[in-house]
Design an enzyme around this catalytic site. Structure first.
Site, PDB file in Angstrom:
ATOM      1  N   ASN A 103       0.631  -1.050   0.178  1.00 45.33           N
ATOM      2  CA  ASN A 103      -0.082   0.101   0.050  1.00 45.33           C
ATOM      3  C   ASN A 103       0.888   0.796  -0.537  1.00 45.33           C
ATOM      4  O   ASN A 103       2.237   1.331   0.703  1.00 45.33           O
ATOM      5  CB  ASN A 103      -1.142   0.100   0.868  1.00 45.33           C
ATOM      6  CG  ASN A 103      -2.020  -1.030   1.091  1.00 45.33           C
ATOM      7  OD1 ASN A 103      -2.450  -1.910  -0.317  1.00 45.33           O
ATOM      8  ND2 ASN A 103      -2.661  -1.757   2.386  1.00 45.33           N
ATOM      9  N   LYS A 186      -5.340   2.830  -6.760  1.00 44.25           N
ATOM     10  CA  LYS A 186      -5.219   2.262  -5.441  1.00 44.25           C
ATOM     11  C   LYS A 186      -5.030   2.810  -3.967  1.00 44.25           C
ATOM     12  O   LYS A 186      -5.569   3.056  -2.699  1.00 44.25           O
ATOM     13  CB  LYS A 186      -4.393   1.059  -5.323  1.00 44.25           C
ATOM     14  CG  LYS A 186      -4.290   0.337  -4.010  1.00 44.25           C
ATOM     15  CD  LYS A 186      -5.457  -0.606  -3.617  1.00 44.25           C
ATOM     16  CE  LYS A 186      -5.711  -1.506  -1.751  1.00 44.25           C
ATOM     17  NZ  LYS A 186      -4.581  -2.572  -1.938  1.00 44.25           N
TER      18      LYS A 186
END
Length: 308
Positions: A103, A186
């Site tokens: 992430n 994302k």
């Protein structure tokens, strides 16, 4: 394909578990002895749509017994990237590729500095996972997309081969010629729910039941989208609400974000690489990010409290 998942927590085990089921030679590396011992003794137990299945896996605390691999999937916490890839040196051979599915922003730069740009691939995954105990996870792979690509935007044979391996395992994977945009797409998902779940302590069922939380999430995403556009990043999302809706799609009410899971364990979060990255990029291009700055401050405060 011989694959090592470097950082086999909830997400890493979800991906590594289904790749193992599909016949790939997978090693799961995690620093928790209890987790590794449980997997080696009794297999990895994966709860999927209410049904638990047990997968025989190979797990280790470090790379010493793994040998050279074809692919290293990096899924350690952002702040551990440099140390983790340094520890992976015994697994890196002439043709080893390194794929970050972490992430946030900035991991690829760290990996390139460590192993060279010719090895590094980038990607993002919307697969989810929750650790429920040593050797036990709840997985969220159904209908969750994974996108990978070359740093230069080319669609190479090697990245296409990895995508094919993932797809055969049921991991819906595509190759992107715009991987920077993919990373930002994302990031918007993580911006939408990560910090807010960490601050409130809520799983998705409760998080998505509060209108004010949704309003705050979309405001944070709107700031991030403005920052991306100011930096000429090509996004696939066009409206902030899309990130909020996508973050919760198909996941159970009890699902917890990785940031909340970290705080519940008393661990440091990846806030600096998510909302914090939005703030830093905003400062560089002159776009104000007051909502993200506030979310960062709140998470930092919780981390400080937990550290006392």
């Amino acid at each position: 394909m011989k694959i090592c998942v470097l950082g086999a927590g909830a997400l890493g085990c979800s991906i590594g578990g289904v790749l193992t089921e599909a016949g790939q030679d997978v090693w799961l590396i995690n620093r928790s002895r209890a987790h590794v011992d449980a997997m080696n003794a009794s297999g990895l137990r994966m709860l999927d749509a209410g049904v638990e299945r047990r997968v025989t896996v190979k797990a280790a605390l470090d790379s010493s017994d793994v040998g050279i691999v074809d692919l290293i999937i990096v899924l350690v916490k952002s702040y551990d990237t440099a140390a983790a890839i340094a520890s992976a040196a015994p697994m890196i051979g002439e043709h080893t590729q390194v794929l970050s599915l972490q992430n946030g922003l900035g991991h690829e730069d760290i990996l390139v500095a460590a192993v060279g740009a010719h090895r590094v691939l980038a990607g993002k995954t919307y697969v989810g996972g929750v650790m429920t105990g040593p050797g036990r996870i709840t997985i969220g792979t159904r209908g969750k997309q994974t996108i990978i690509g070359e740093l230069d935007g080319s669609v190479s044979e090697r990245v296409s081969a990895i995508a094919a391996v993932f797809n055969r395992a049921g991991l819906e994977t595509t190759v992107s010629p715009n991987i920077l945009g993919t990373i930002w797409d994302k990031l918007l998902i993580n911006v939408a729910t990560g910090a807010l779940a960490g601050i409130t302590g809520l799983g998705y069922g409760d998080l998505y039941s509060v209108d004010e939380i949704a309003d705050c999430a979309t405001a944070a995403v709107a700031e991030a989208m403005a920052v991306a556009r100011a930096n000429s990043v090509e996004l696939s999302l066009t409206e902030p609400r899309q990130a909020w809706d996508m973050a919760g799609a198909g996941l159970p009410a009890g699902f917890k974000t990785s940031m909340l899971q970290s705080l519940e364990k008393g661990s440091k979060t990846e806030i600096d690489f998510i909302n914090g990255a939005v703030v830093r990029w905003g400062e560089r291009c002159g776009v104000a990010t007051p909502v993200n700055s506030t979310l960062v401050a709140c998470i930092k405060g919780i981390e400080r409290r937990l550290a006392v």
